[in-house]
Enzyme design. Structure first.
Site, PDB file in Angstrom:
ATOM      1  N   GLU B 286      -2.687 -16.202 -13.486  1.00  0.00           N
ATOM      2  CA  GLU B 286      -3.677 -16.254 -12.409  1.00  0.00           C
ATOM      3  C   GLU B 286      -4.024 -14.865 -11.886  1.00  0.00           C
ATOM      4  O   GLU B 286      -5.184 -14.597 -11.543  1.00  0.00           O
ATOM      5  CB  GLU B 286      -3.144 -17.147 -11.272  1.00  0.00           C
ATOM      6  N   GLU B 289      -6.431 -13.396 -14.208  1.00  0.00           N
ATOM      7  CA  GLU B 289      -7.751 -14.000 -13.991  1.00  0.00           C
ATOM      8  C   GLU B 289      -8.428 -13.397 -12.769  1.00  0.00           C
ATOM      9  O   GLU B 289      -9.632 -13.101 -12.787  1.00  0.00           O
ATOM     10  CB  GLU B 289      -7.534 -15.504 -13.762  1.00  0.00           C
ATOM     11  N   CYS B 306      -2.927 -24.689  -8.207  1.00  0.00           N
ATOM     12  CA  CYS B 306      -1.607 -25.269  -8.474  1.00  0.00           C
ATOM     13  C   CYS B 306      -1.370 -26.567  -7.720  1.00  0.00           C
ATOM     14  O   CYS B 306      -0.356 -27.213  -7.922  1.00  0.00           O
ATOM     15  CB  CYS B 306      -0.506 -24.276  -8.166  1.00  0.00           C
ATOM     16  N   SER B 326      -9.352 -21.214 -10.446  1.00  0.00           N
ATOM     17  CA  SER B 326      -8.608 -20.680 -11.574  1.00  0.00           C
ATOM     18  C   SER B 326      -8.429 -21.799 -12.594  1.00  0.00           C
ATOM     19  O   SER B 326      -8.292 -22.963 -12.228  1.00  0.00           O
ATOM     20  CB  SER B 326      -7.248 -20.204 -11.076  1.00  0.00           C
ATOM     21  N   LYS B 365       1.692 -34.989  -7.748  1.00  0.00           N
ATOM     22  CA  LYS B 365       2.255 -34.532  -9.024  1.00  0.00           C
ATOM     23  C   LYS B 365       2.549 -35.701  -9.955  1.00  0.00           C
ATOM     24  O   LYS B 365       2.587 -35.541 -11.166  1.00  0.00           O
ATOM     25  CB  LYS B 365       3.535 -33.732  -8.799  1.00  0.00           C
ATOM     26  N   GLU B 368      -0.741 -36.148 -11.435  1.00  0.00           N
ATOM     27  CA  GLU B 368      -1.063 -35.025 -12.320  1.00  0.00           C
ATOM     28  C   GLU B 368      -0.355 -35.171 -13.663  1.00  0.00           C
ATOM     29  O   GLU B 368      -0.947 -34.960 -14.727  1.00  0.00           O
ATOM     30  CB  GLU B 368      -0.653 -33.702 -11.653  1.00  0.00           C
ATOM     31  N   GLU B 373      -5.285 -35.170 -20.272  1.00  0.00           N
ATOM     32  CA  GLU B 373      -5.385 -33.848 -20.917  1.00  0.00           C
ATOM     33  C   GLU B 373      -4.049 -33.119 -20.942  1.00  0.00           C
ATOM     34  O   GLU B 373      -3.898 -32.112 -21.625  1.00  0.00           O
ATOM     35  CB  GLU B 373      -6.467 -32.995 -20.259  1.00  0.00           C
ATOM     36  N   CYS B 510       3.436 -27.159   0.373  1.00  0.00           N
ATOM     37  CA  CYS B 510       4.285 -28.176  -0.250  1.00  0.00           C
ATOM     38  C   CYS B 510       5.571 -28.468   0.547  1.00  0.00           C
ATOM     39  O   CYS B 510       6.164 -29.533   0.384  1.00  0.00           O
ATOM     40  CB  CYS B 510       4.680 -27.757  -1.656  1.00  0.00           C
TER      41      CYS B 510
HETATM   42  S1  SF4 Z   1       2.899 -31.221  -2.040  1.00  0.00           S
HETATM   43 FE1  SF4 Z   1       0.843 -31.271  -1.150  1.00  0.00          FE
HETATM   44  S2  SF4 Z   1       0.240 -29.103  -1.172  1.00  0.00           S
HETATM   45 FE2  SF4 Z   1       1.945 -29.296  -2.575  1.00  0.00          FE
HETATM   46  S3  SF4 Z   1       1.030 -29.622  -4.576  1.00  0.00           S
HETATM   47 FE3  SF4 Z   1       1.461 -31.642  -3.699  1.00  0.00          FE
HETATM   48  S4  SF4 Z   1      -0.452 -32.265  -2.717  1.00  0.00           S
HETATM   49 FE4  SF4 Z   1      -0.553 -30.053  -3.055  1.00  0.00          FE
END
Ligand code: SF4
Ligand code: SF4
Ligand code: SF4
Ligand code: FES
Lengths: 180, 581
Positions: B286, B289, B306, B326, B365, B368, B373, B510
């Protein structure tokens, strides 16, 4: 400028109806920065139901985008008021009064009988869009209890056995239309 | 600000005039129960709709009981918080809530961590007084990989609605229908998967009951661990080490990195690695970039990528800006991609023989990890993402108490990291980490003072100008999606003068993720976790990502250069326009 809510992929309702609604909304000149300030939503929903007859998802999303609101908010308001409906009305809209006087005189049984005969529930419409059923709050004709309306026509002191006759009356009407 | 003095339970207290009776009582350590109310002062989140009526108190001279959460203080007020009348009324409120709530705490996701259960227990209510009356029924929504909605457990406090609509401005939830039928739900009662939900999990973090929780993968992970044919490795995000101690009765902000490693090893993972490694790698890519775009003056500002919650927000609500974040994958996904390529080759395994489990402070997450992909040839780079809370449960199930564990070290090579990676957990950290590396790469000089304190703190929008070798660069740091919206609108309208923006979906970053131990309304816990993160960083010998020897080795042996061909294939991604209600 991107929209708050993605437009539905297919709009099935006629363009000219949308145009009618849009010109109404244009006149409100909603402030994007403070879209809730004037509290236009209910007004617009009322107008839209007048134009489209009901408020399906595609109309909801259209209104949300035009008023800079989230679809959820529009949907929530519609669900709160009995007056608004998200299903289309039938050609013949059966409204059964459920006010106290009618209720005491057996309106619920009448409603159930209509539901059974037409094979739909209150708030629904038959597949051929001929009949829909609504349960209403008091319509103010307590002297005639129990009261049933078919569109604007009033039927008073309705008895259970009348239901079949009433439905048949309109079935015949739709049949003869077909022939014409 | 002017002060007023009032009397609560025969004790005098002086508070500022803007306080509520509840604030004043808290100042005296007088406990008044609350359910709907939520005031996270440090995060500027306030939800006061005074709907539950559990916080009632008696005020001299007033005929009716008053809800303390919504009653402003008045000079000379005399208040009593546990009279016969008050307790009777609270009990009635609880009994009515319970009458429309399943009595199944035994198999409930939130058992022992539920605000309603706690109160019902404190009041000794052990049966449904109104048994036999109607109980609302809704199907459980498990349509997504991330969020579980069980509206039979909803007490209509509407905290989630405030958080989703006003704080995050995502706008997924609404009060739907009225009276007994009323629920909080997406438009037209859709499943969450058909909405523009970002899976930030902030609604889960504030829900007092089990109406909103995460989808659990605990059993899948145990099954993988007990499967002899699989090599099961674990990565743990930086925010876990300063929070999971809370689940074992430790003080908020206690750093338990070494004990966490020991626990994971004893649970049976074949190797215990660190998402910090992925974070250092993210910074390598990053920062390169950032430099490239600044030099070419192209696609600015660059936005950090992220946080998958924020990326969802972008894909649904700002699809016209898809070109500026990014292209770096998040540390979780970079770790997964390297684990199933470089590391797999090193240990002589095929990607499908390795199971990557990640411990995350985050609900997004989970989503994600399931993005198609990120599963080349249908083999996901990250197999399961667990929250901090889920890991704590697994530790307990295995009889592992963090308090009693020794301190151990992460395994090599994917366990090595620098302080720059630790601070990813906190709002401002990703930018600070990138600056530490970008500065040295741009100027060719050594950066002696690595602390960029101006980017730190709980503030929702921070703006800084940083001089890098004579070039002043403007940055913004935002946390909470409502704050992100403010800067994104500026980019749209062309007002933005920024070179880079860090965006985190969760207020504070987070450390306050949707998967962290519940704070139950005490936002000072977030600040303590934040301080711990910076302490962890300053205690590290290496504090710049490019100084990480394992990262240097990875580039030498495998990747080549940042932004090189191999990096692009493994570490970068693209974004898609998405639709939802
Ligand atoms: S905990 Fe909240 S701020 Fe951290 S990556 Fe997950 S959604 Fe984003
Ligand atoms: S889902 Fe949870 S936070 Fe939302 S209204 Fe129901 S109980 Fe409250
Ligand atoms: S996860 Fe976030 S975006 Fe989704 S409903 Fe909850 S608060 Fe809204
Ligand atoms: S906590 Fe005060 S009314 Fe709910």
């Amino acid at each position: 400028m991107e929209k708050f809510n993605p437009e539905p992929k297919i709009k099935t309702l006629p363009d000219e109806l949308y145009k009618k609604l849009d010109s109404y909304i244009d006149d409100l000149s909603v402030d994007r920065k403070d879209p809730r300030k004037k509290g236009n939503l209910i007004q617009v929903l009322h107008k839209a139901q007048g134009i489209f007859g009901y408020l399906p998802e595609e109309v909801q999303v259209h209104i949300a985008n035009r008023l800079f609101l989230h679809h959820s908010e529009v949907s929530g308001v519609i669900s709160f008021y009995n007056y608004f409906t998200t299903t289309p009305k039938g050609k013949y809209c059966v409204s059964v009064c459920m006010g106290t006087a009618c209720y005491v005189k057996g309106a619920e049984k009448i409603l159930n009988e209509f539901e059974k005969m037409l094979n739909i529930k209150a708030g629904e419409v038959t597949e051929d869009l001929k009949f829909s059923i609504d349960a209403l709050r008091c319509v103010g004709a307590c002297g005639l209890a129990p009261v049933v309306l078919i569109n604007d026509k009033v039927y008073g002191r309705v008895k259970l056995q009348d239901v079949k006759k009433i439905v048949e009356e309109y079935l015949v009407a739709t049949e003869s239309e077909k022939k014409e | 600000m002017a002060q007023v003095t009032l009397t609560i339970n025969d004790r005098k207290v002086t508070v500022d005039e803007k306080s509520t009776v509840l604030d004043a009582a808290r100042q005296l350590n007088v406990k008044i129960p609350t359910l709907c109310h939520l005031n996270l002062h440090d995060l500027k989140i306030n939800h006061t709709n005074a709907s539950c009526r559990i916080c009632m108190v008696e005020i001299d001279g007033r005929r009716n009981l008053a809800p303390s959460c919504a009653t402003p203080v008045v000079e000379g007020m005399v208040i009593r918080t546990h009279t016969k009348r008050v307790l009777k009324s609270r009990r009635k409120v609880l009994e009515l809530l319970v009458s429309d709530h399943p009595f199944d705490c035994l198999n409930c996701y939130k058992s022992t961590d539920c605000e309603l259960q706690t109160l019902v227990n404190e009041f000794g209510i052990n049966k449904n007084t109104y048994e036999g009356f109607a109980m609302s029924q809704y199907p459980v929504d498990e349509s997504s990989k991330a969020i579980r909605r069980d509206l039979t457990k909803c007490i209509m406090c509407r905290r989630c609605e405030t958080v989703c609509n006003n704080v995050q401005t995502v706008g997924v939830l609404t009060g739907y229908k009225r009276g007994f039928e009323a629920v909080v739900a997406p438009a037209e009662m859709k499943g969450i998967v058909d909405t523009k939900c970002t899976y930030c999990g902030q609604c889960v973090a504030v829900c007092p009951t089990a109406a909103l929780t995460g989808i659990s993968y605990i059993q899948d992970v145990w099954n993988a661990i007990f499967d002899d044919k699989k090599t099961v490795i674990v990565q743990t995000a930086p925010a876990i080490r300063v929070a999971i101690g809370e689940e074992f009765g430790m003080q908020p902000g206690e750093i338990v990195t070494g004990k966490l490693v020991a626990g994971l090893r004893r649970m049976g993972f074949d190797s215990v690695f660190d998402t910090n490694f992925g974070a250092d790698l993210t910074i390598m890519e990053e920062s390169a970039e950032l430099i490239e775009r600044v030099v070419k003056n192209k696609d600015l500002p660059i936005l950090t990528s992220c946080c998958p919650g924020w990326i969802n927000f972008l894909e649904y609500q700002f699809p016209d800006l898809l070109n500026i974040p990014s292209t770096c994958k998040s540390p979780q996904q970079m770790f997964g991609a390297i684990a199933k390529s470089y590391y797999a080759e090193k240990i002589g395994k095929k990607p499908e023989e390795i199971v990557v489990v990640s411990i995350m402070p985050c609900i997004a997450k989970k989503y994600e990890a399931s993005r198609p992909e990120f599963a080349p040839n249908n083999v996901p780079d990250v197999d399961f993402a667990l929250t901090t809370r889920e890991l704590a449960k697994m530790f307990k199930e295995a009889g592992l108490d963090l308090n009693d564990l020794p301190e151990e070290q992460f395994d090599s090579p994917l366990g090595e990291s620098t302080g720059a990676a630790d601070i990813f957990a906190s709002s401002g950290g990703v930018l600070e980490a990138a600056l530490r590396t970008a500065y040295e790469k741009m100027t060719g000089k050594k950066l002696d003072k690595v602390d960029f304190v101006s980017v730190r703190g709980m503030e929702g929008v921070k703006e800084v100008t940083i001089d890098i070798g004579g070039t002043p660069l403007n940055f913004a740091i935002t946390s909470g999606l409502g704050n992100a919206r403010i800067v994104l609108e500026k980019i749209r309208s062309g007002e933005s003068k920024y070179h880079g923006i860090e965006i985190m979906a969760c207020p504070g970053g987070c450390i306050n993720g949707g998967g962290q131990p519940f704070i139950h309304g005490d936002s000072s816990i977030i600040e303590k976790r934040m301080n711990a993160i910076y302490k962890e960083d300053s205690g590290k010998k290496l504090r710049k990502s490019h100084d990480n020897p394992s990262i240097q080795k990875l580039y030498k042996e495998y990747l080549g250069e940042p932004l090189g061909h191999k990096s692009h294939e493994l570490l970068h991604t693209e974004y898609y326009k998405k639709h939802g209600s």
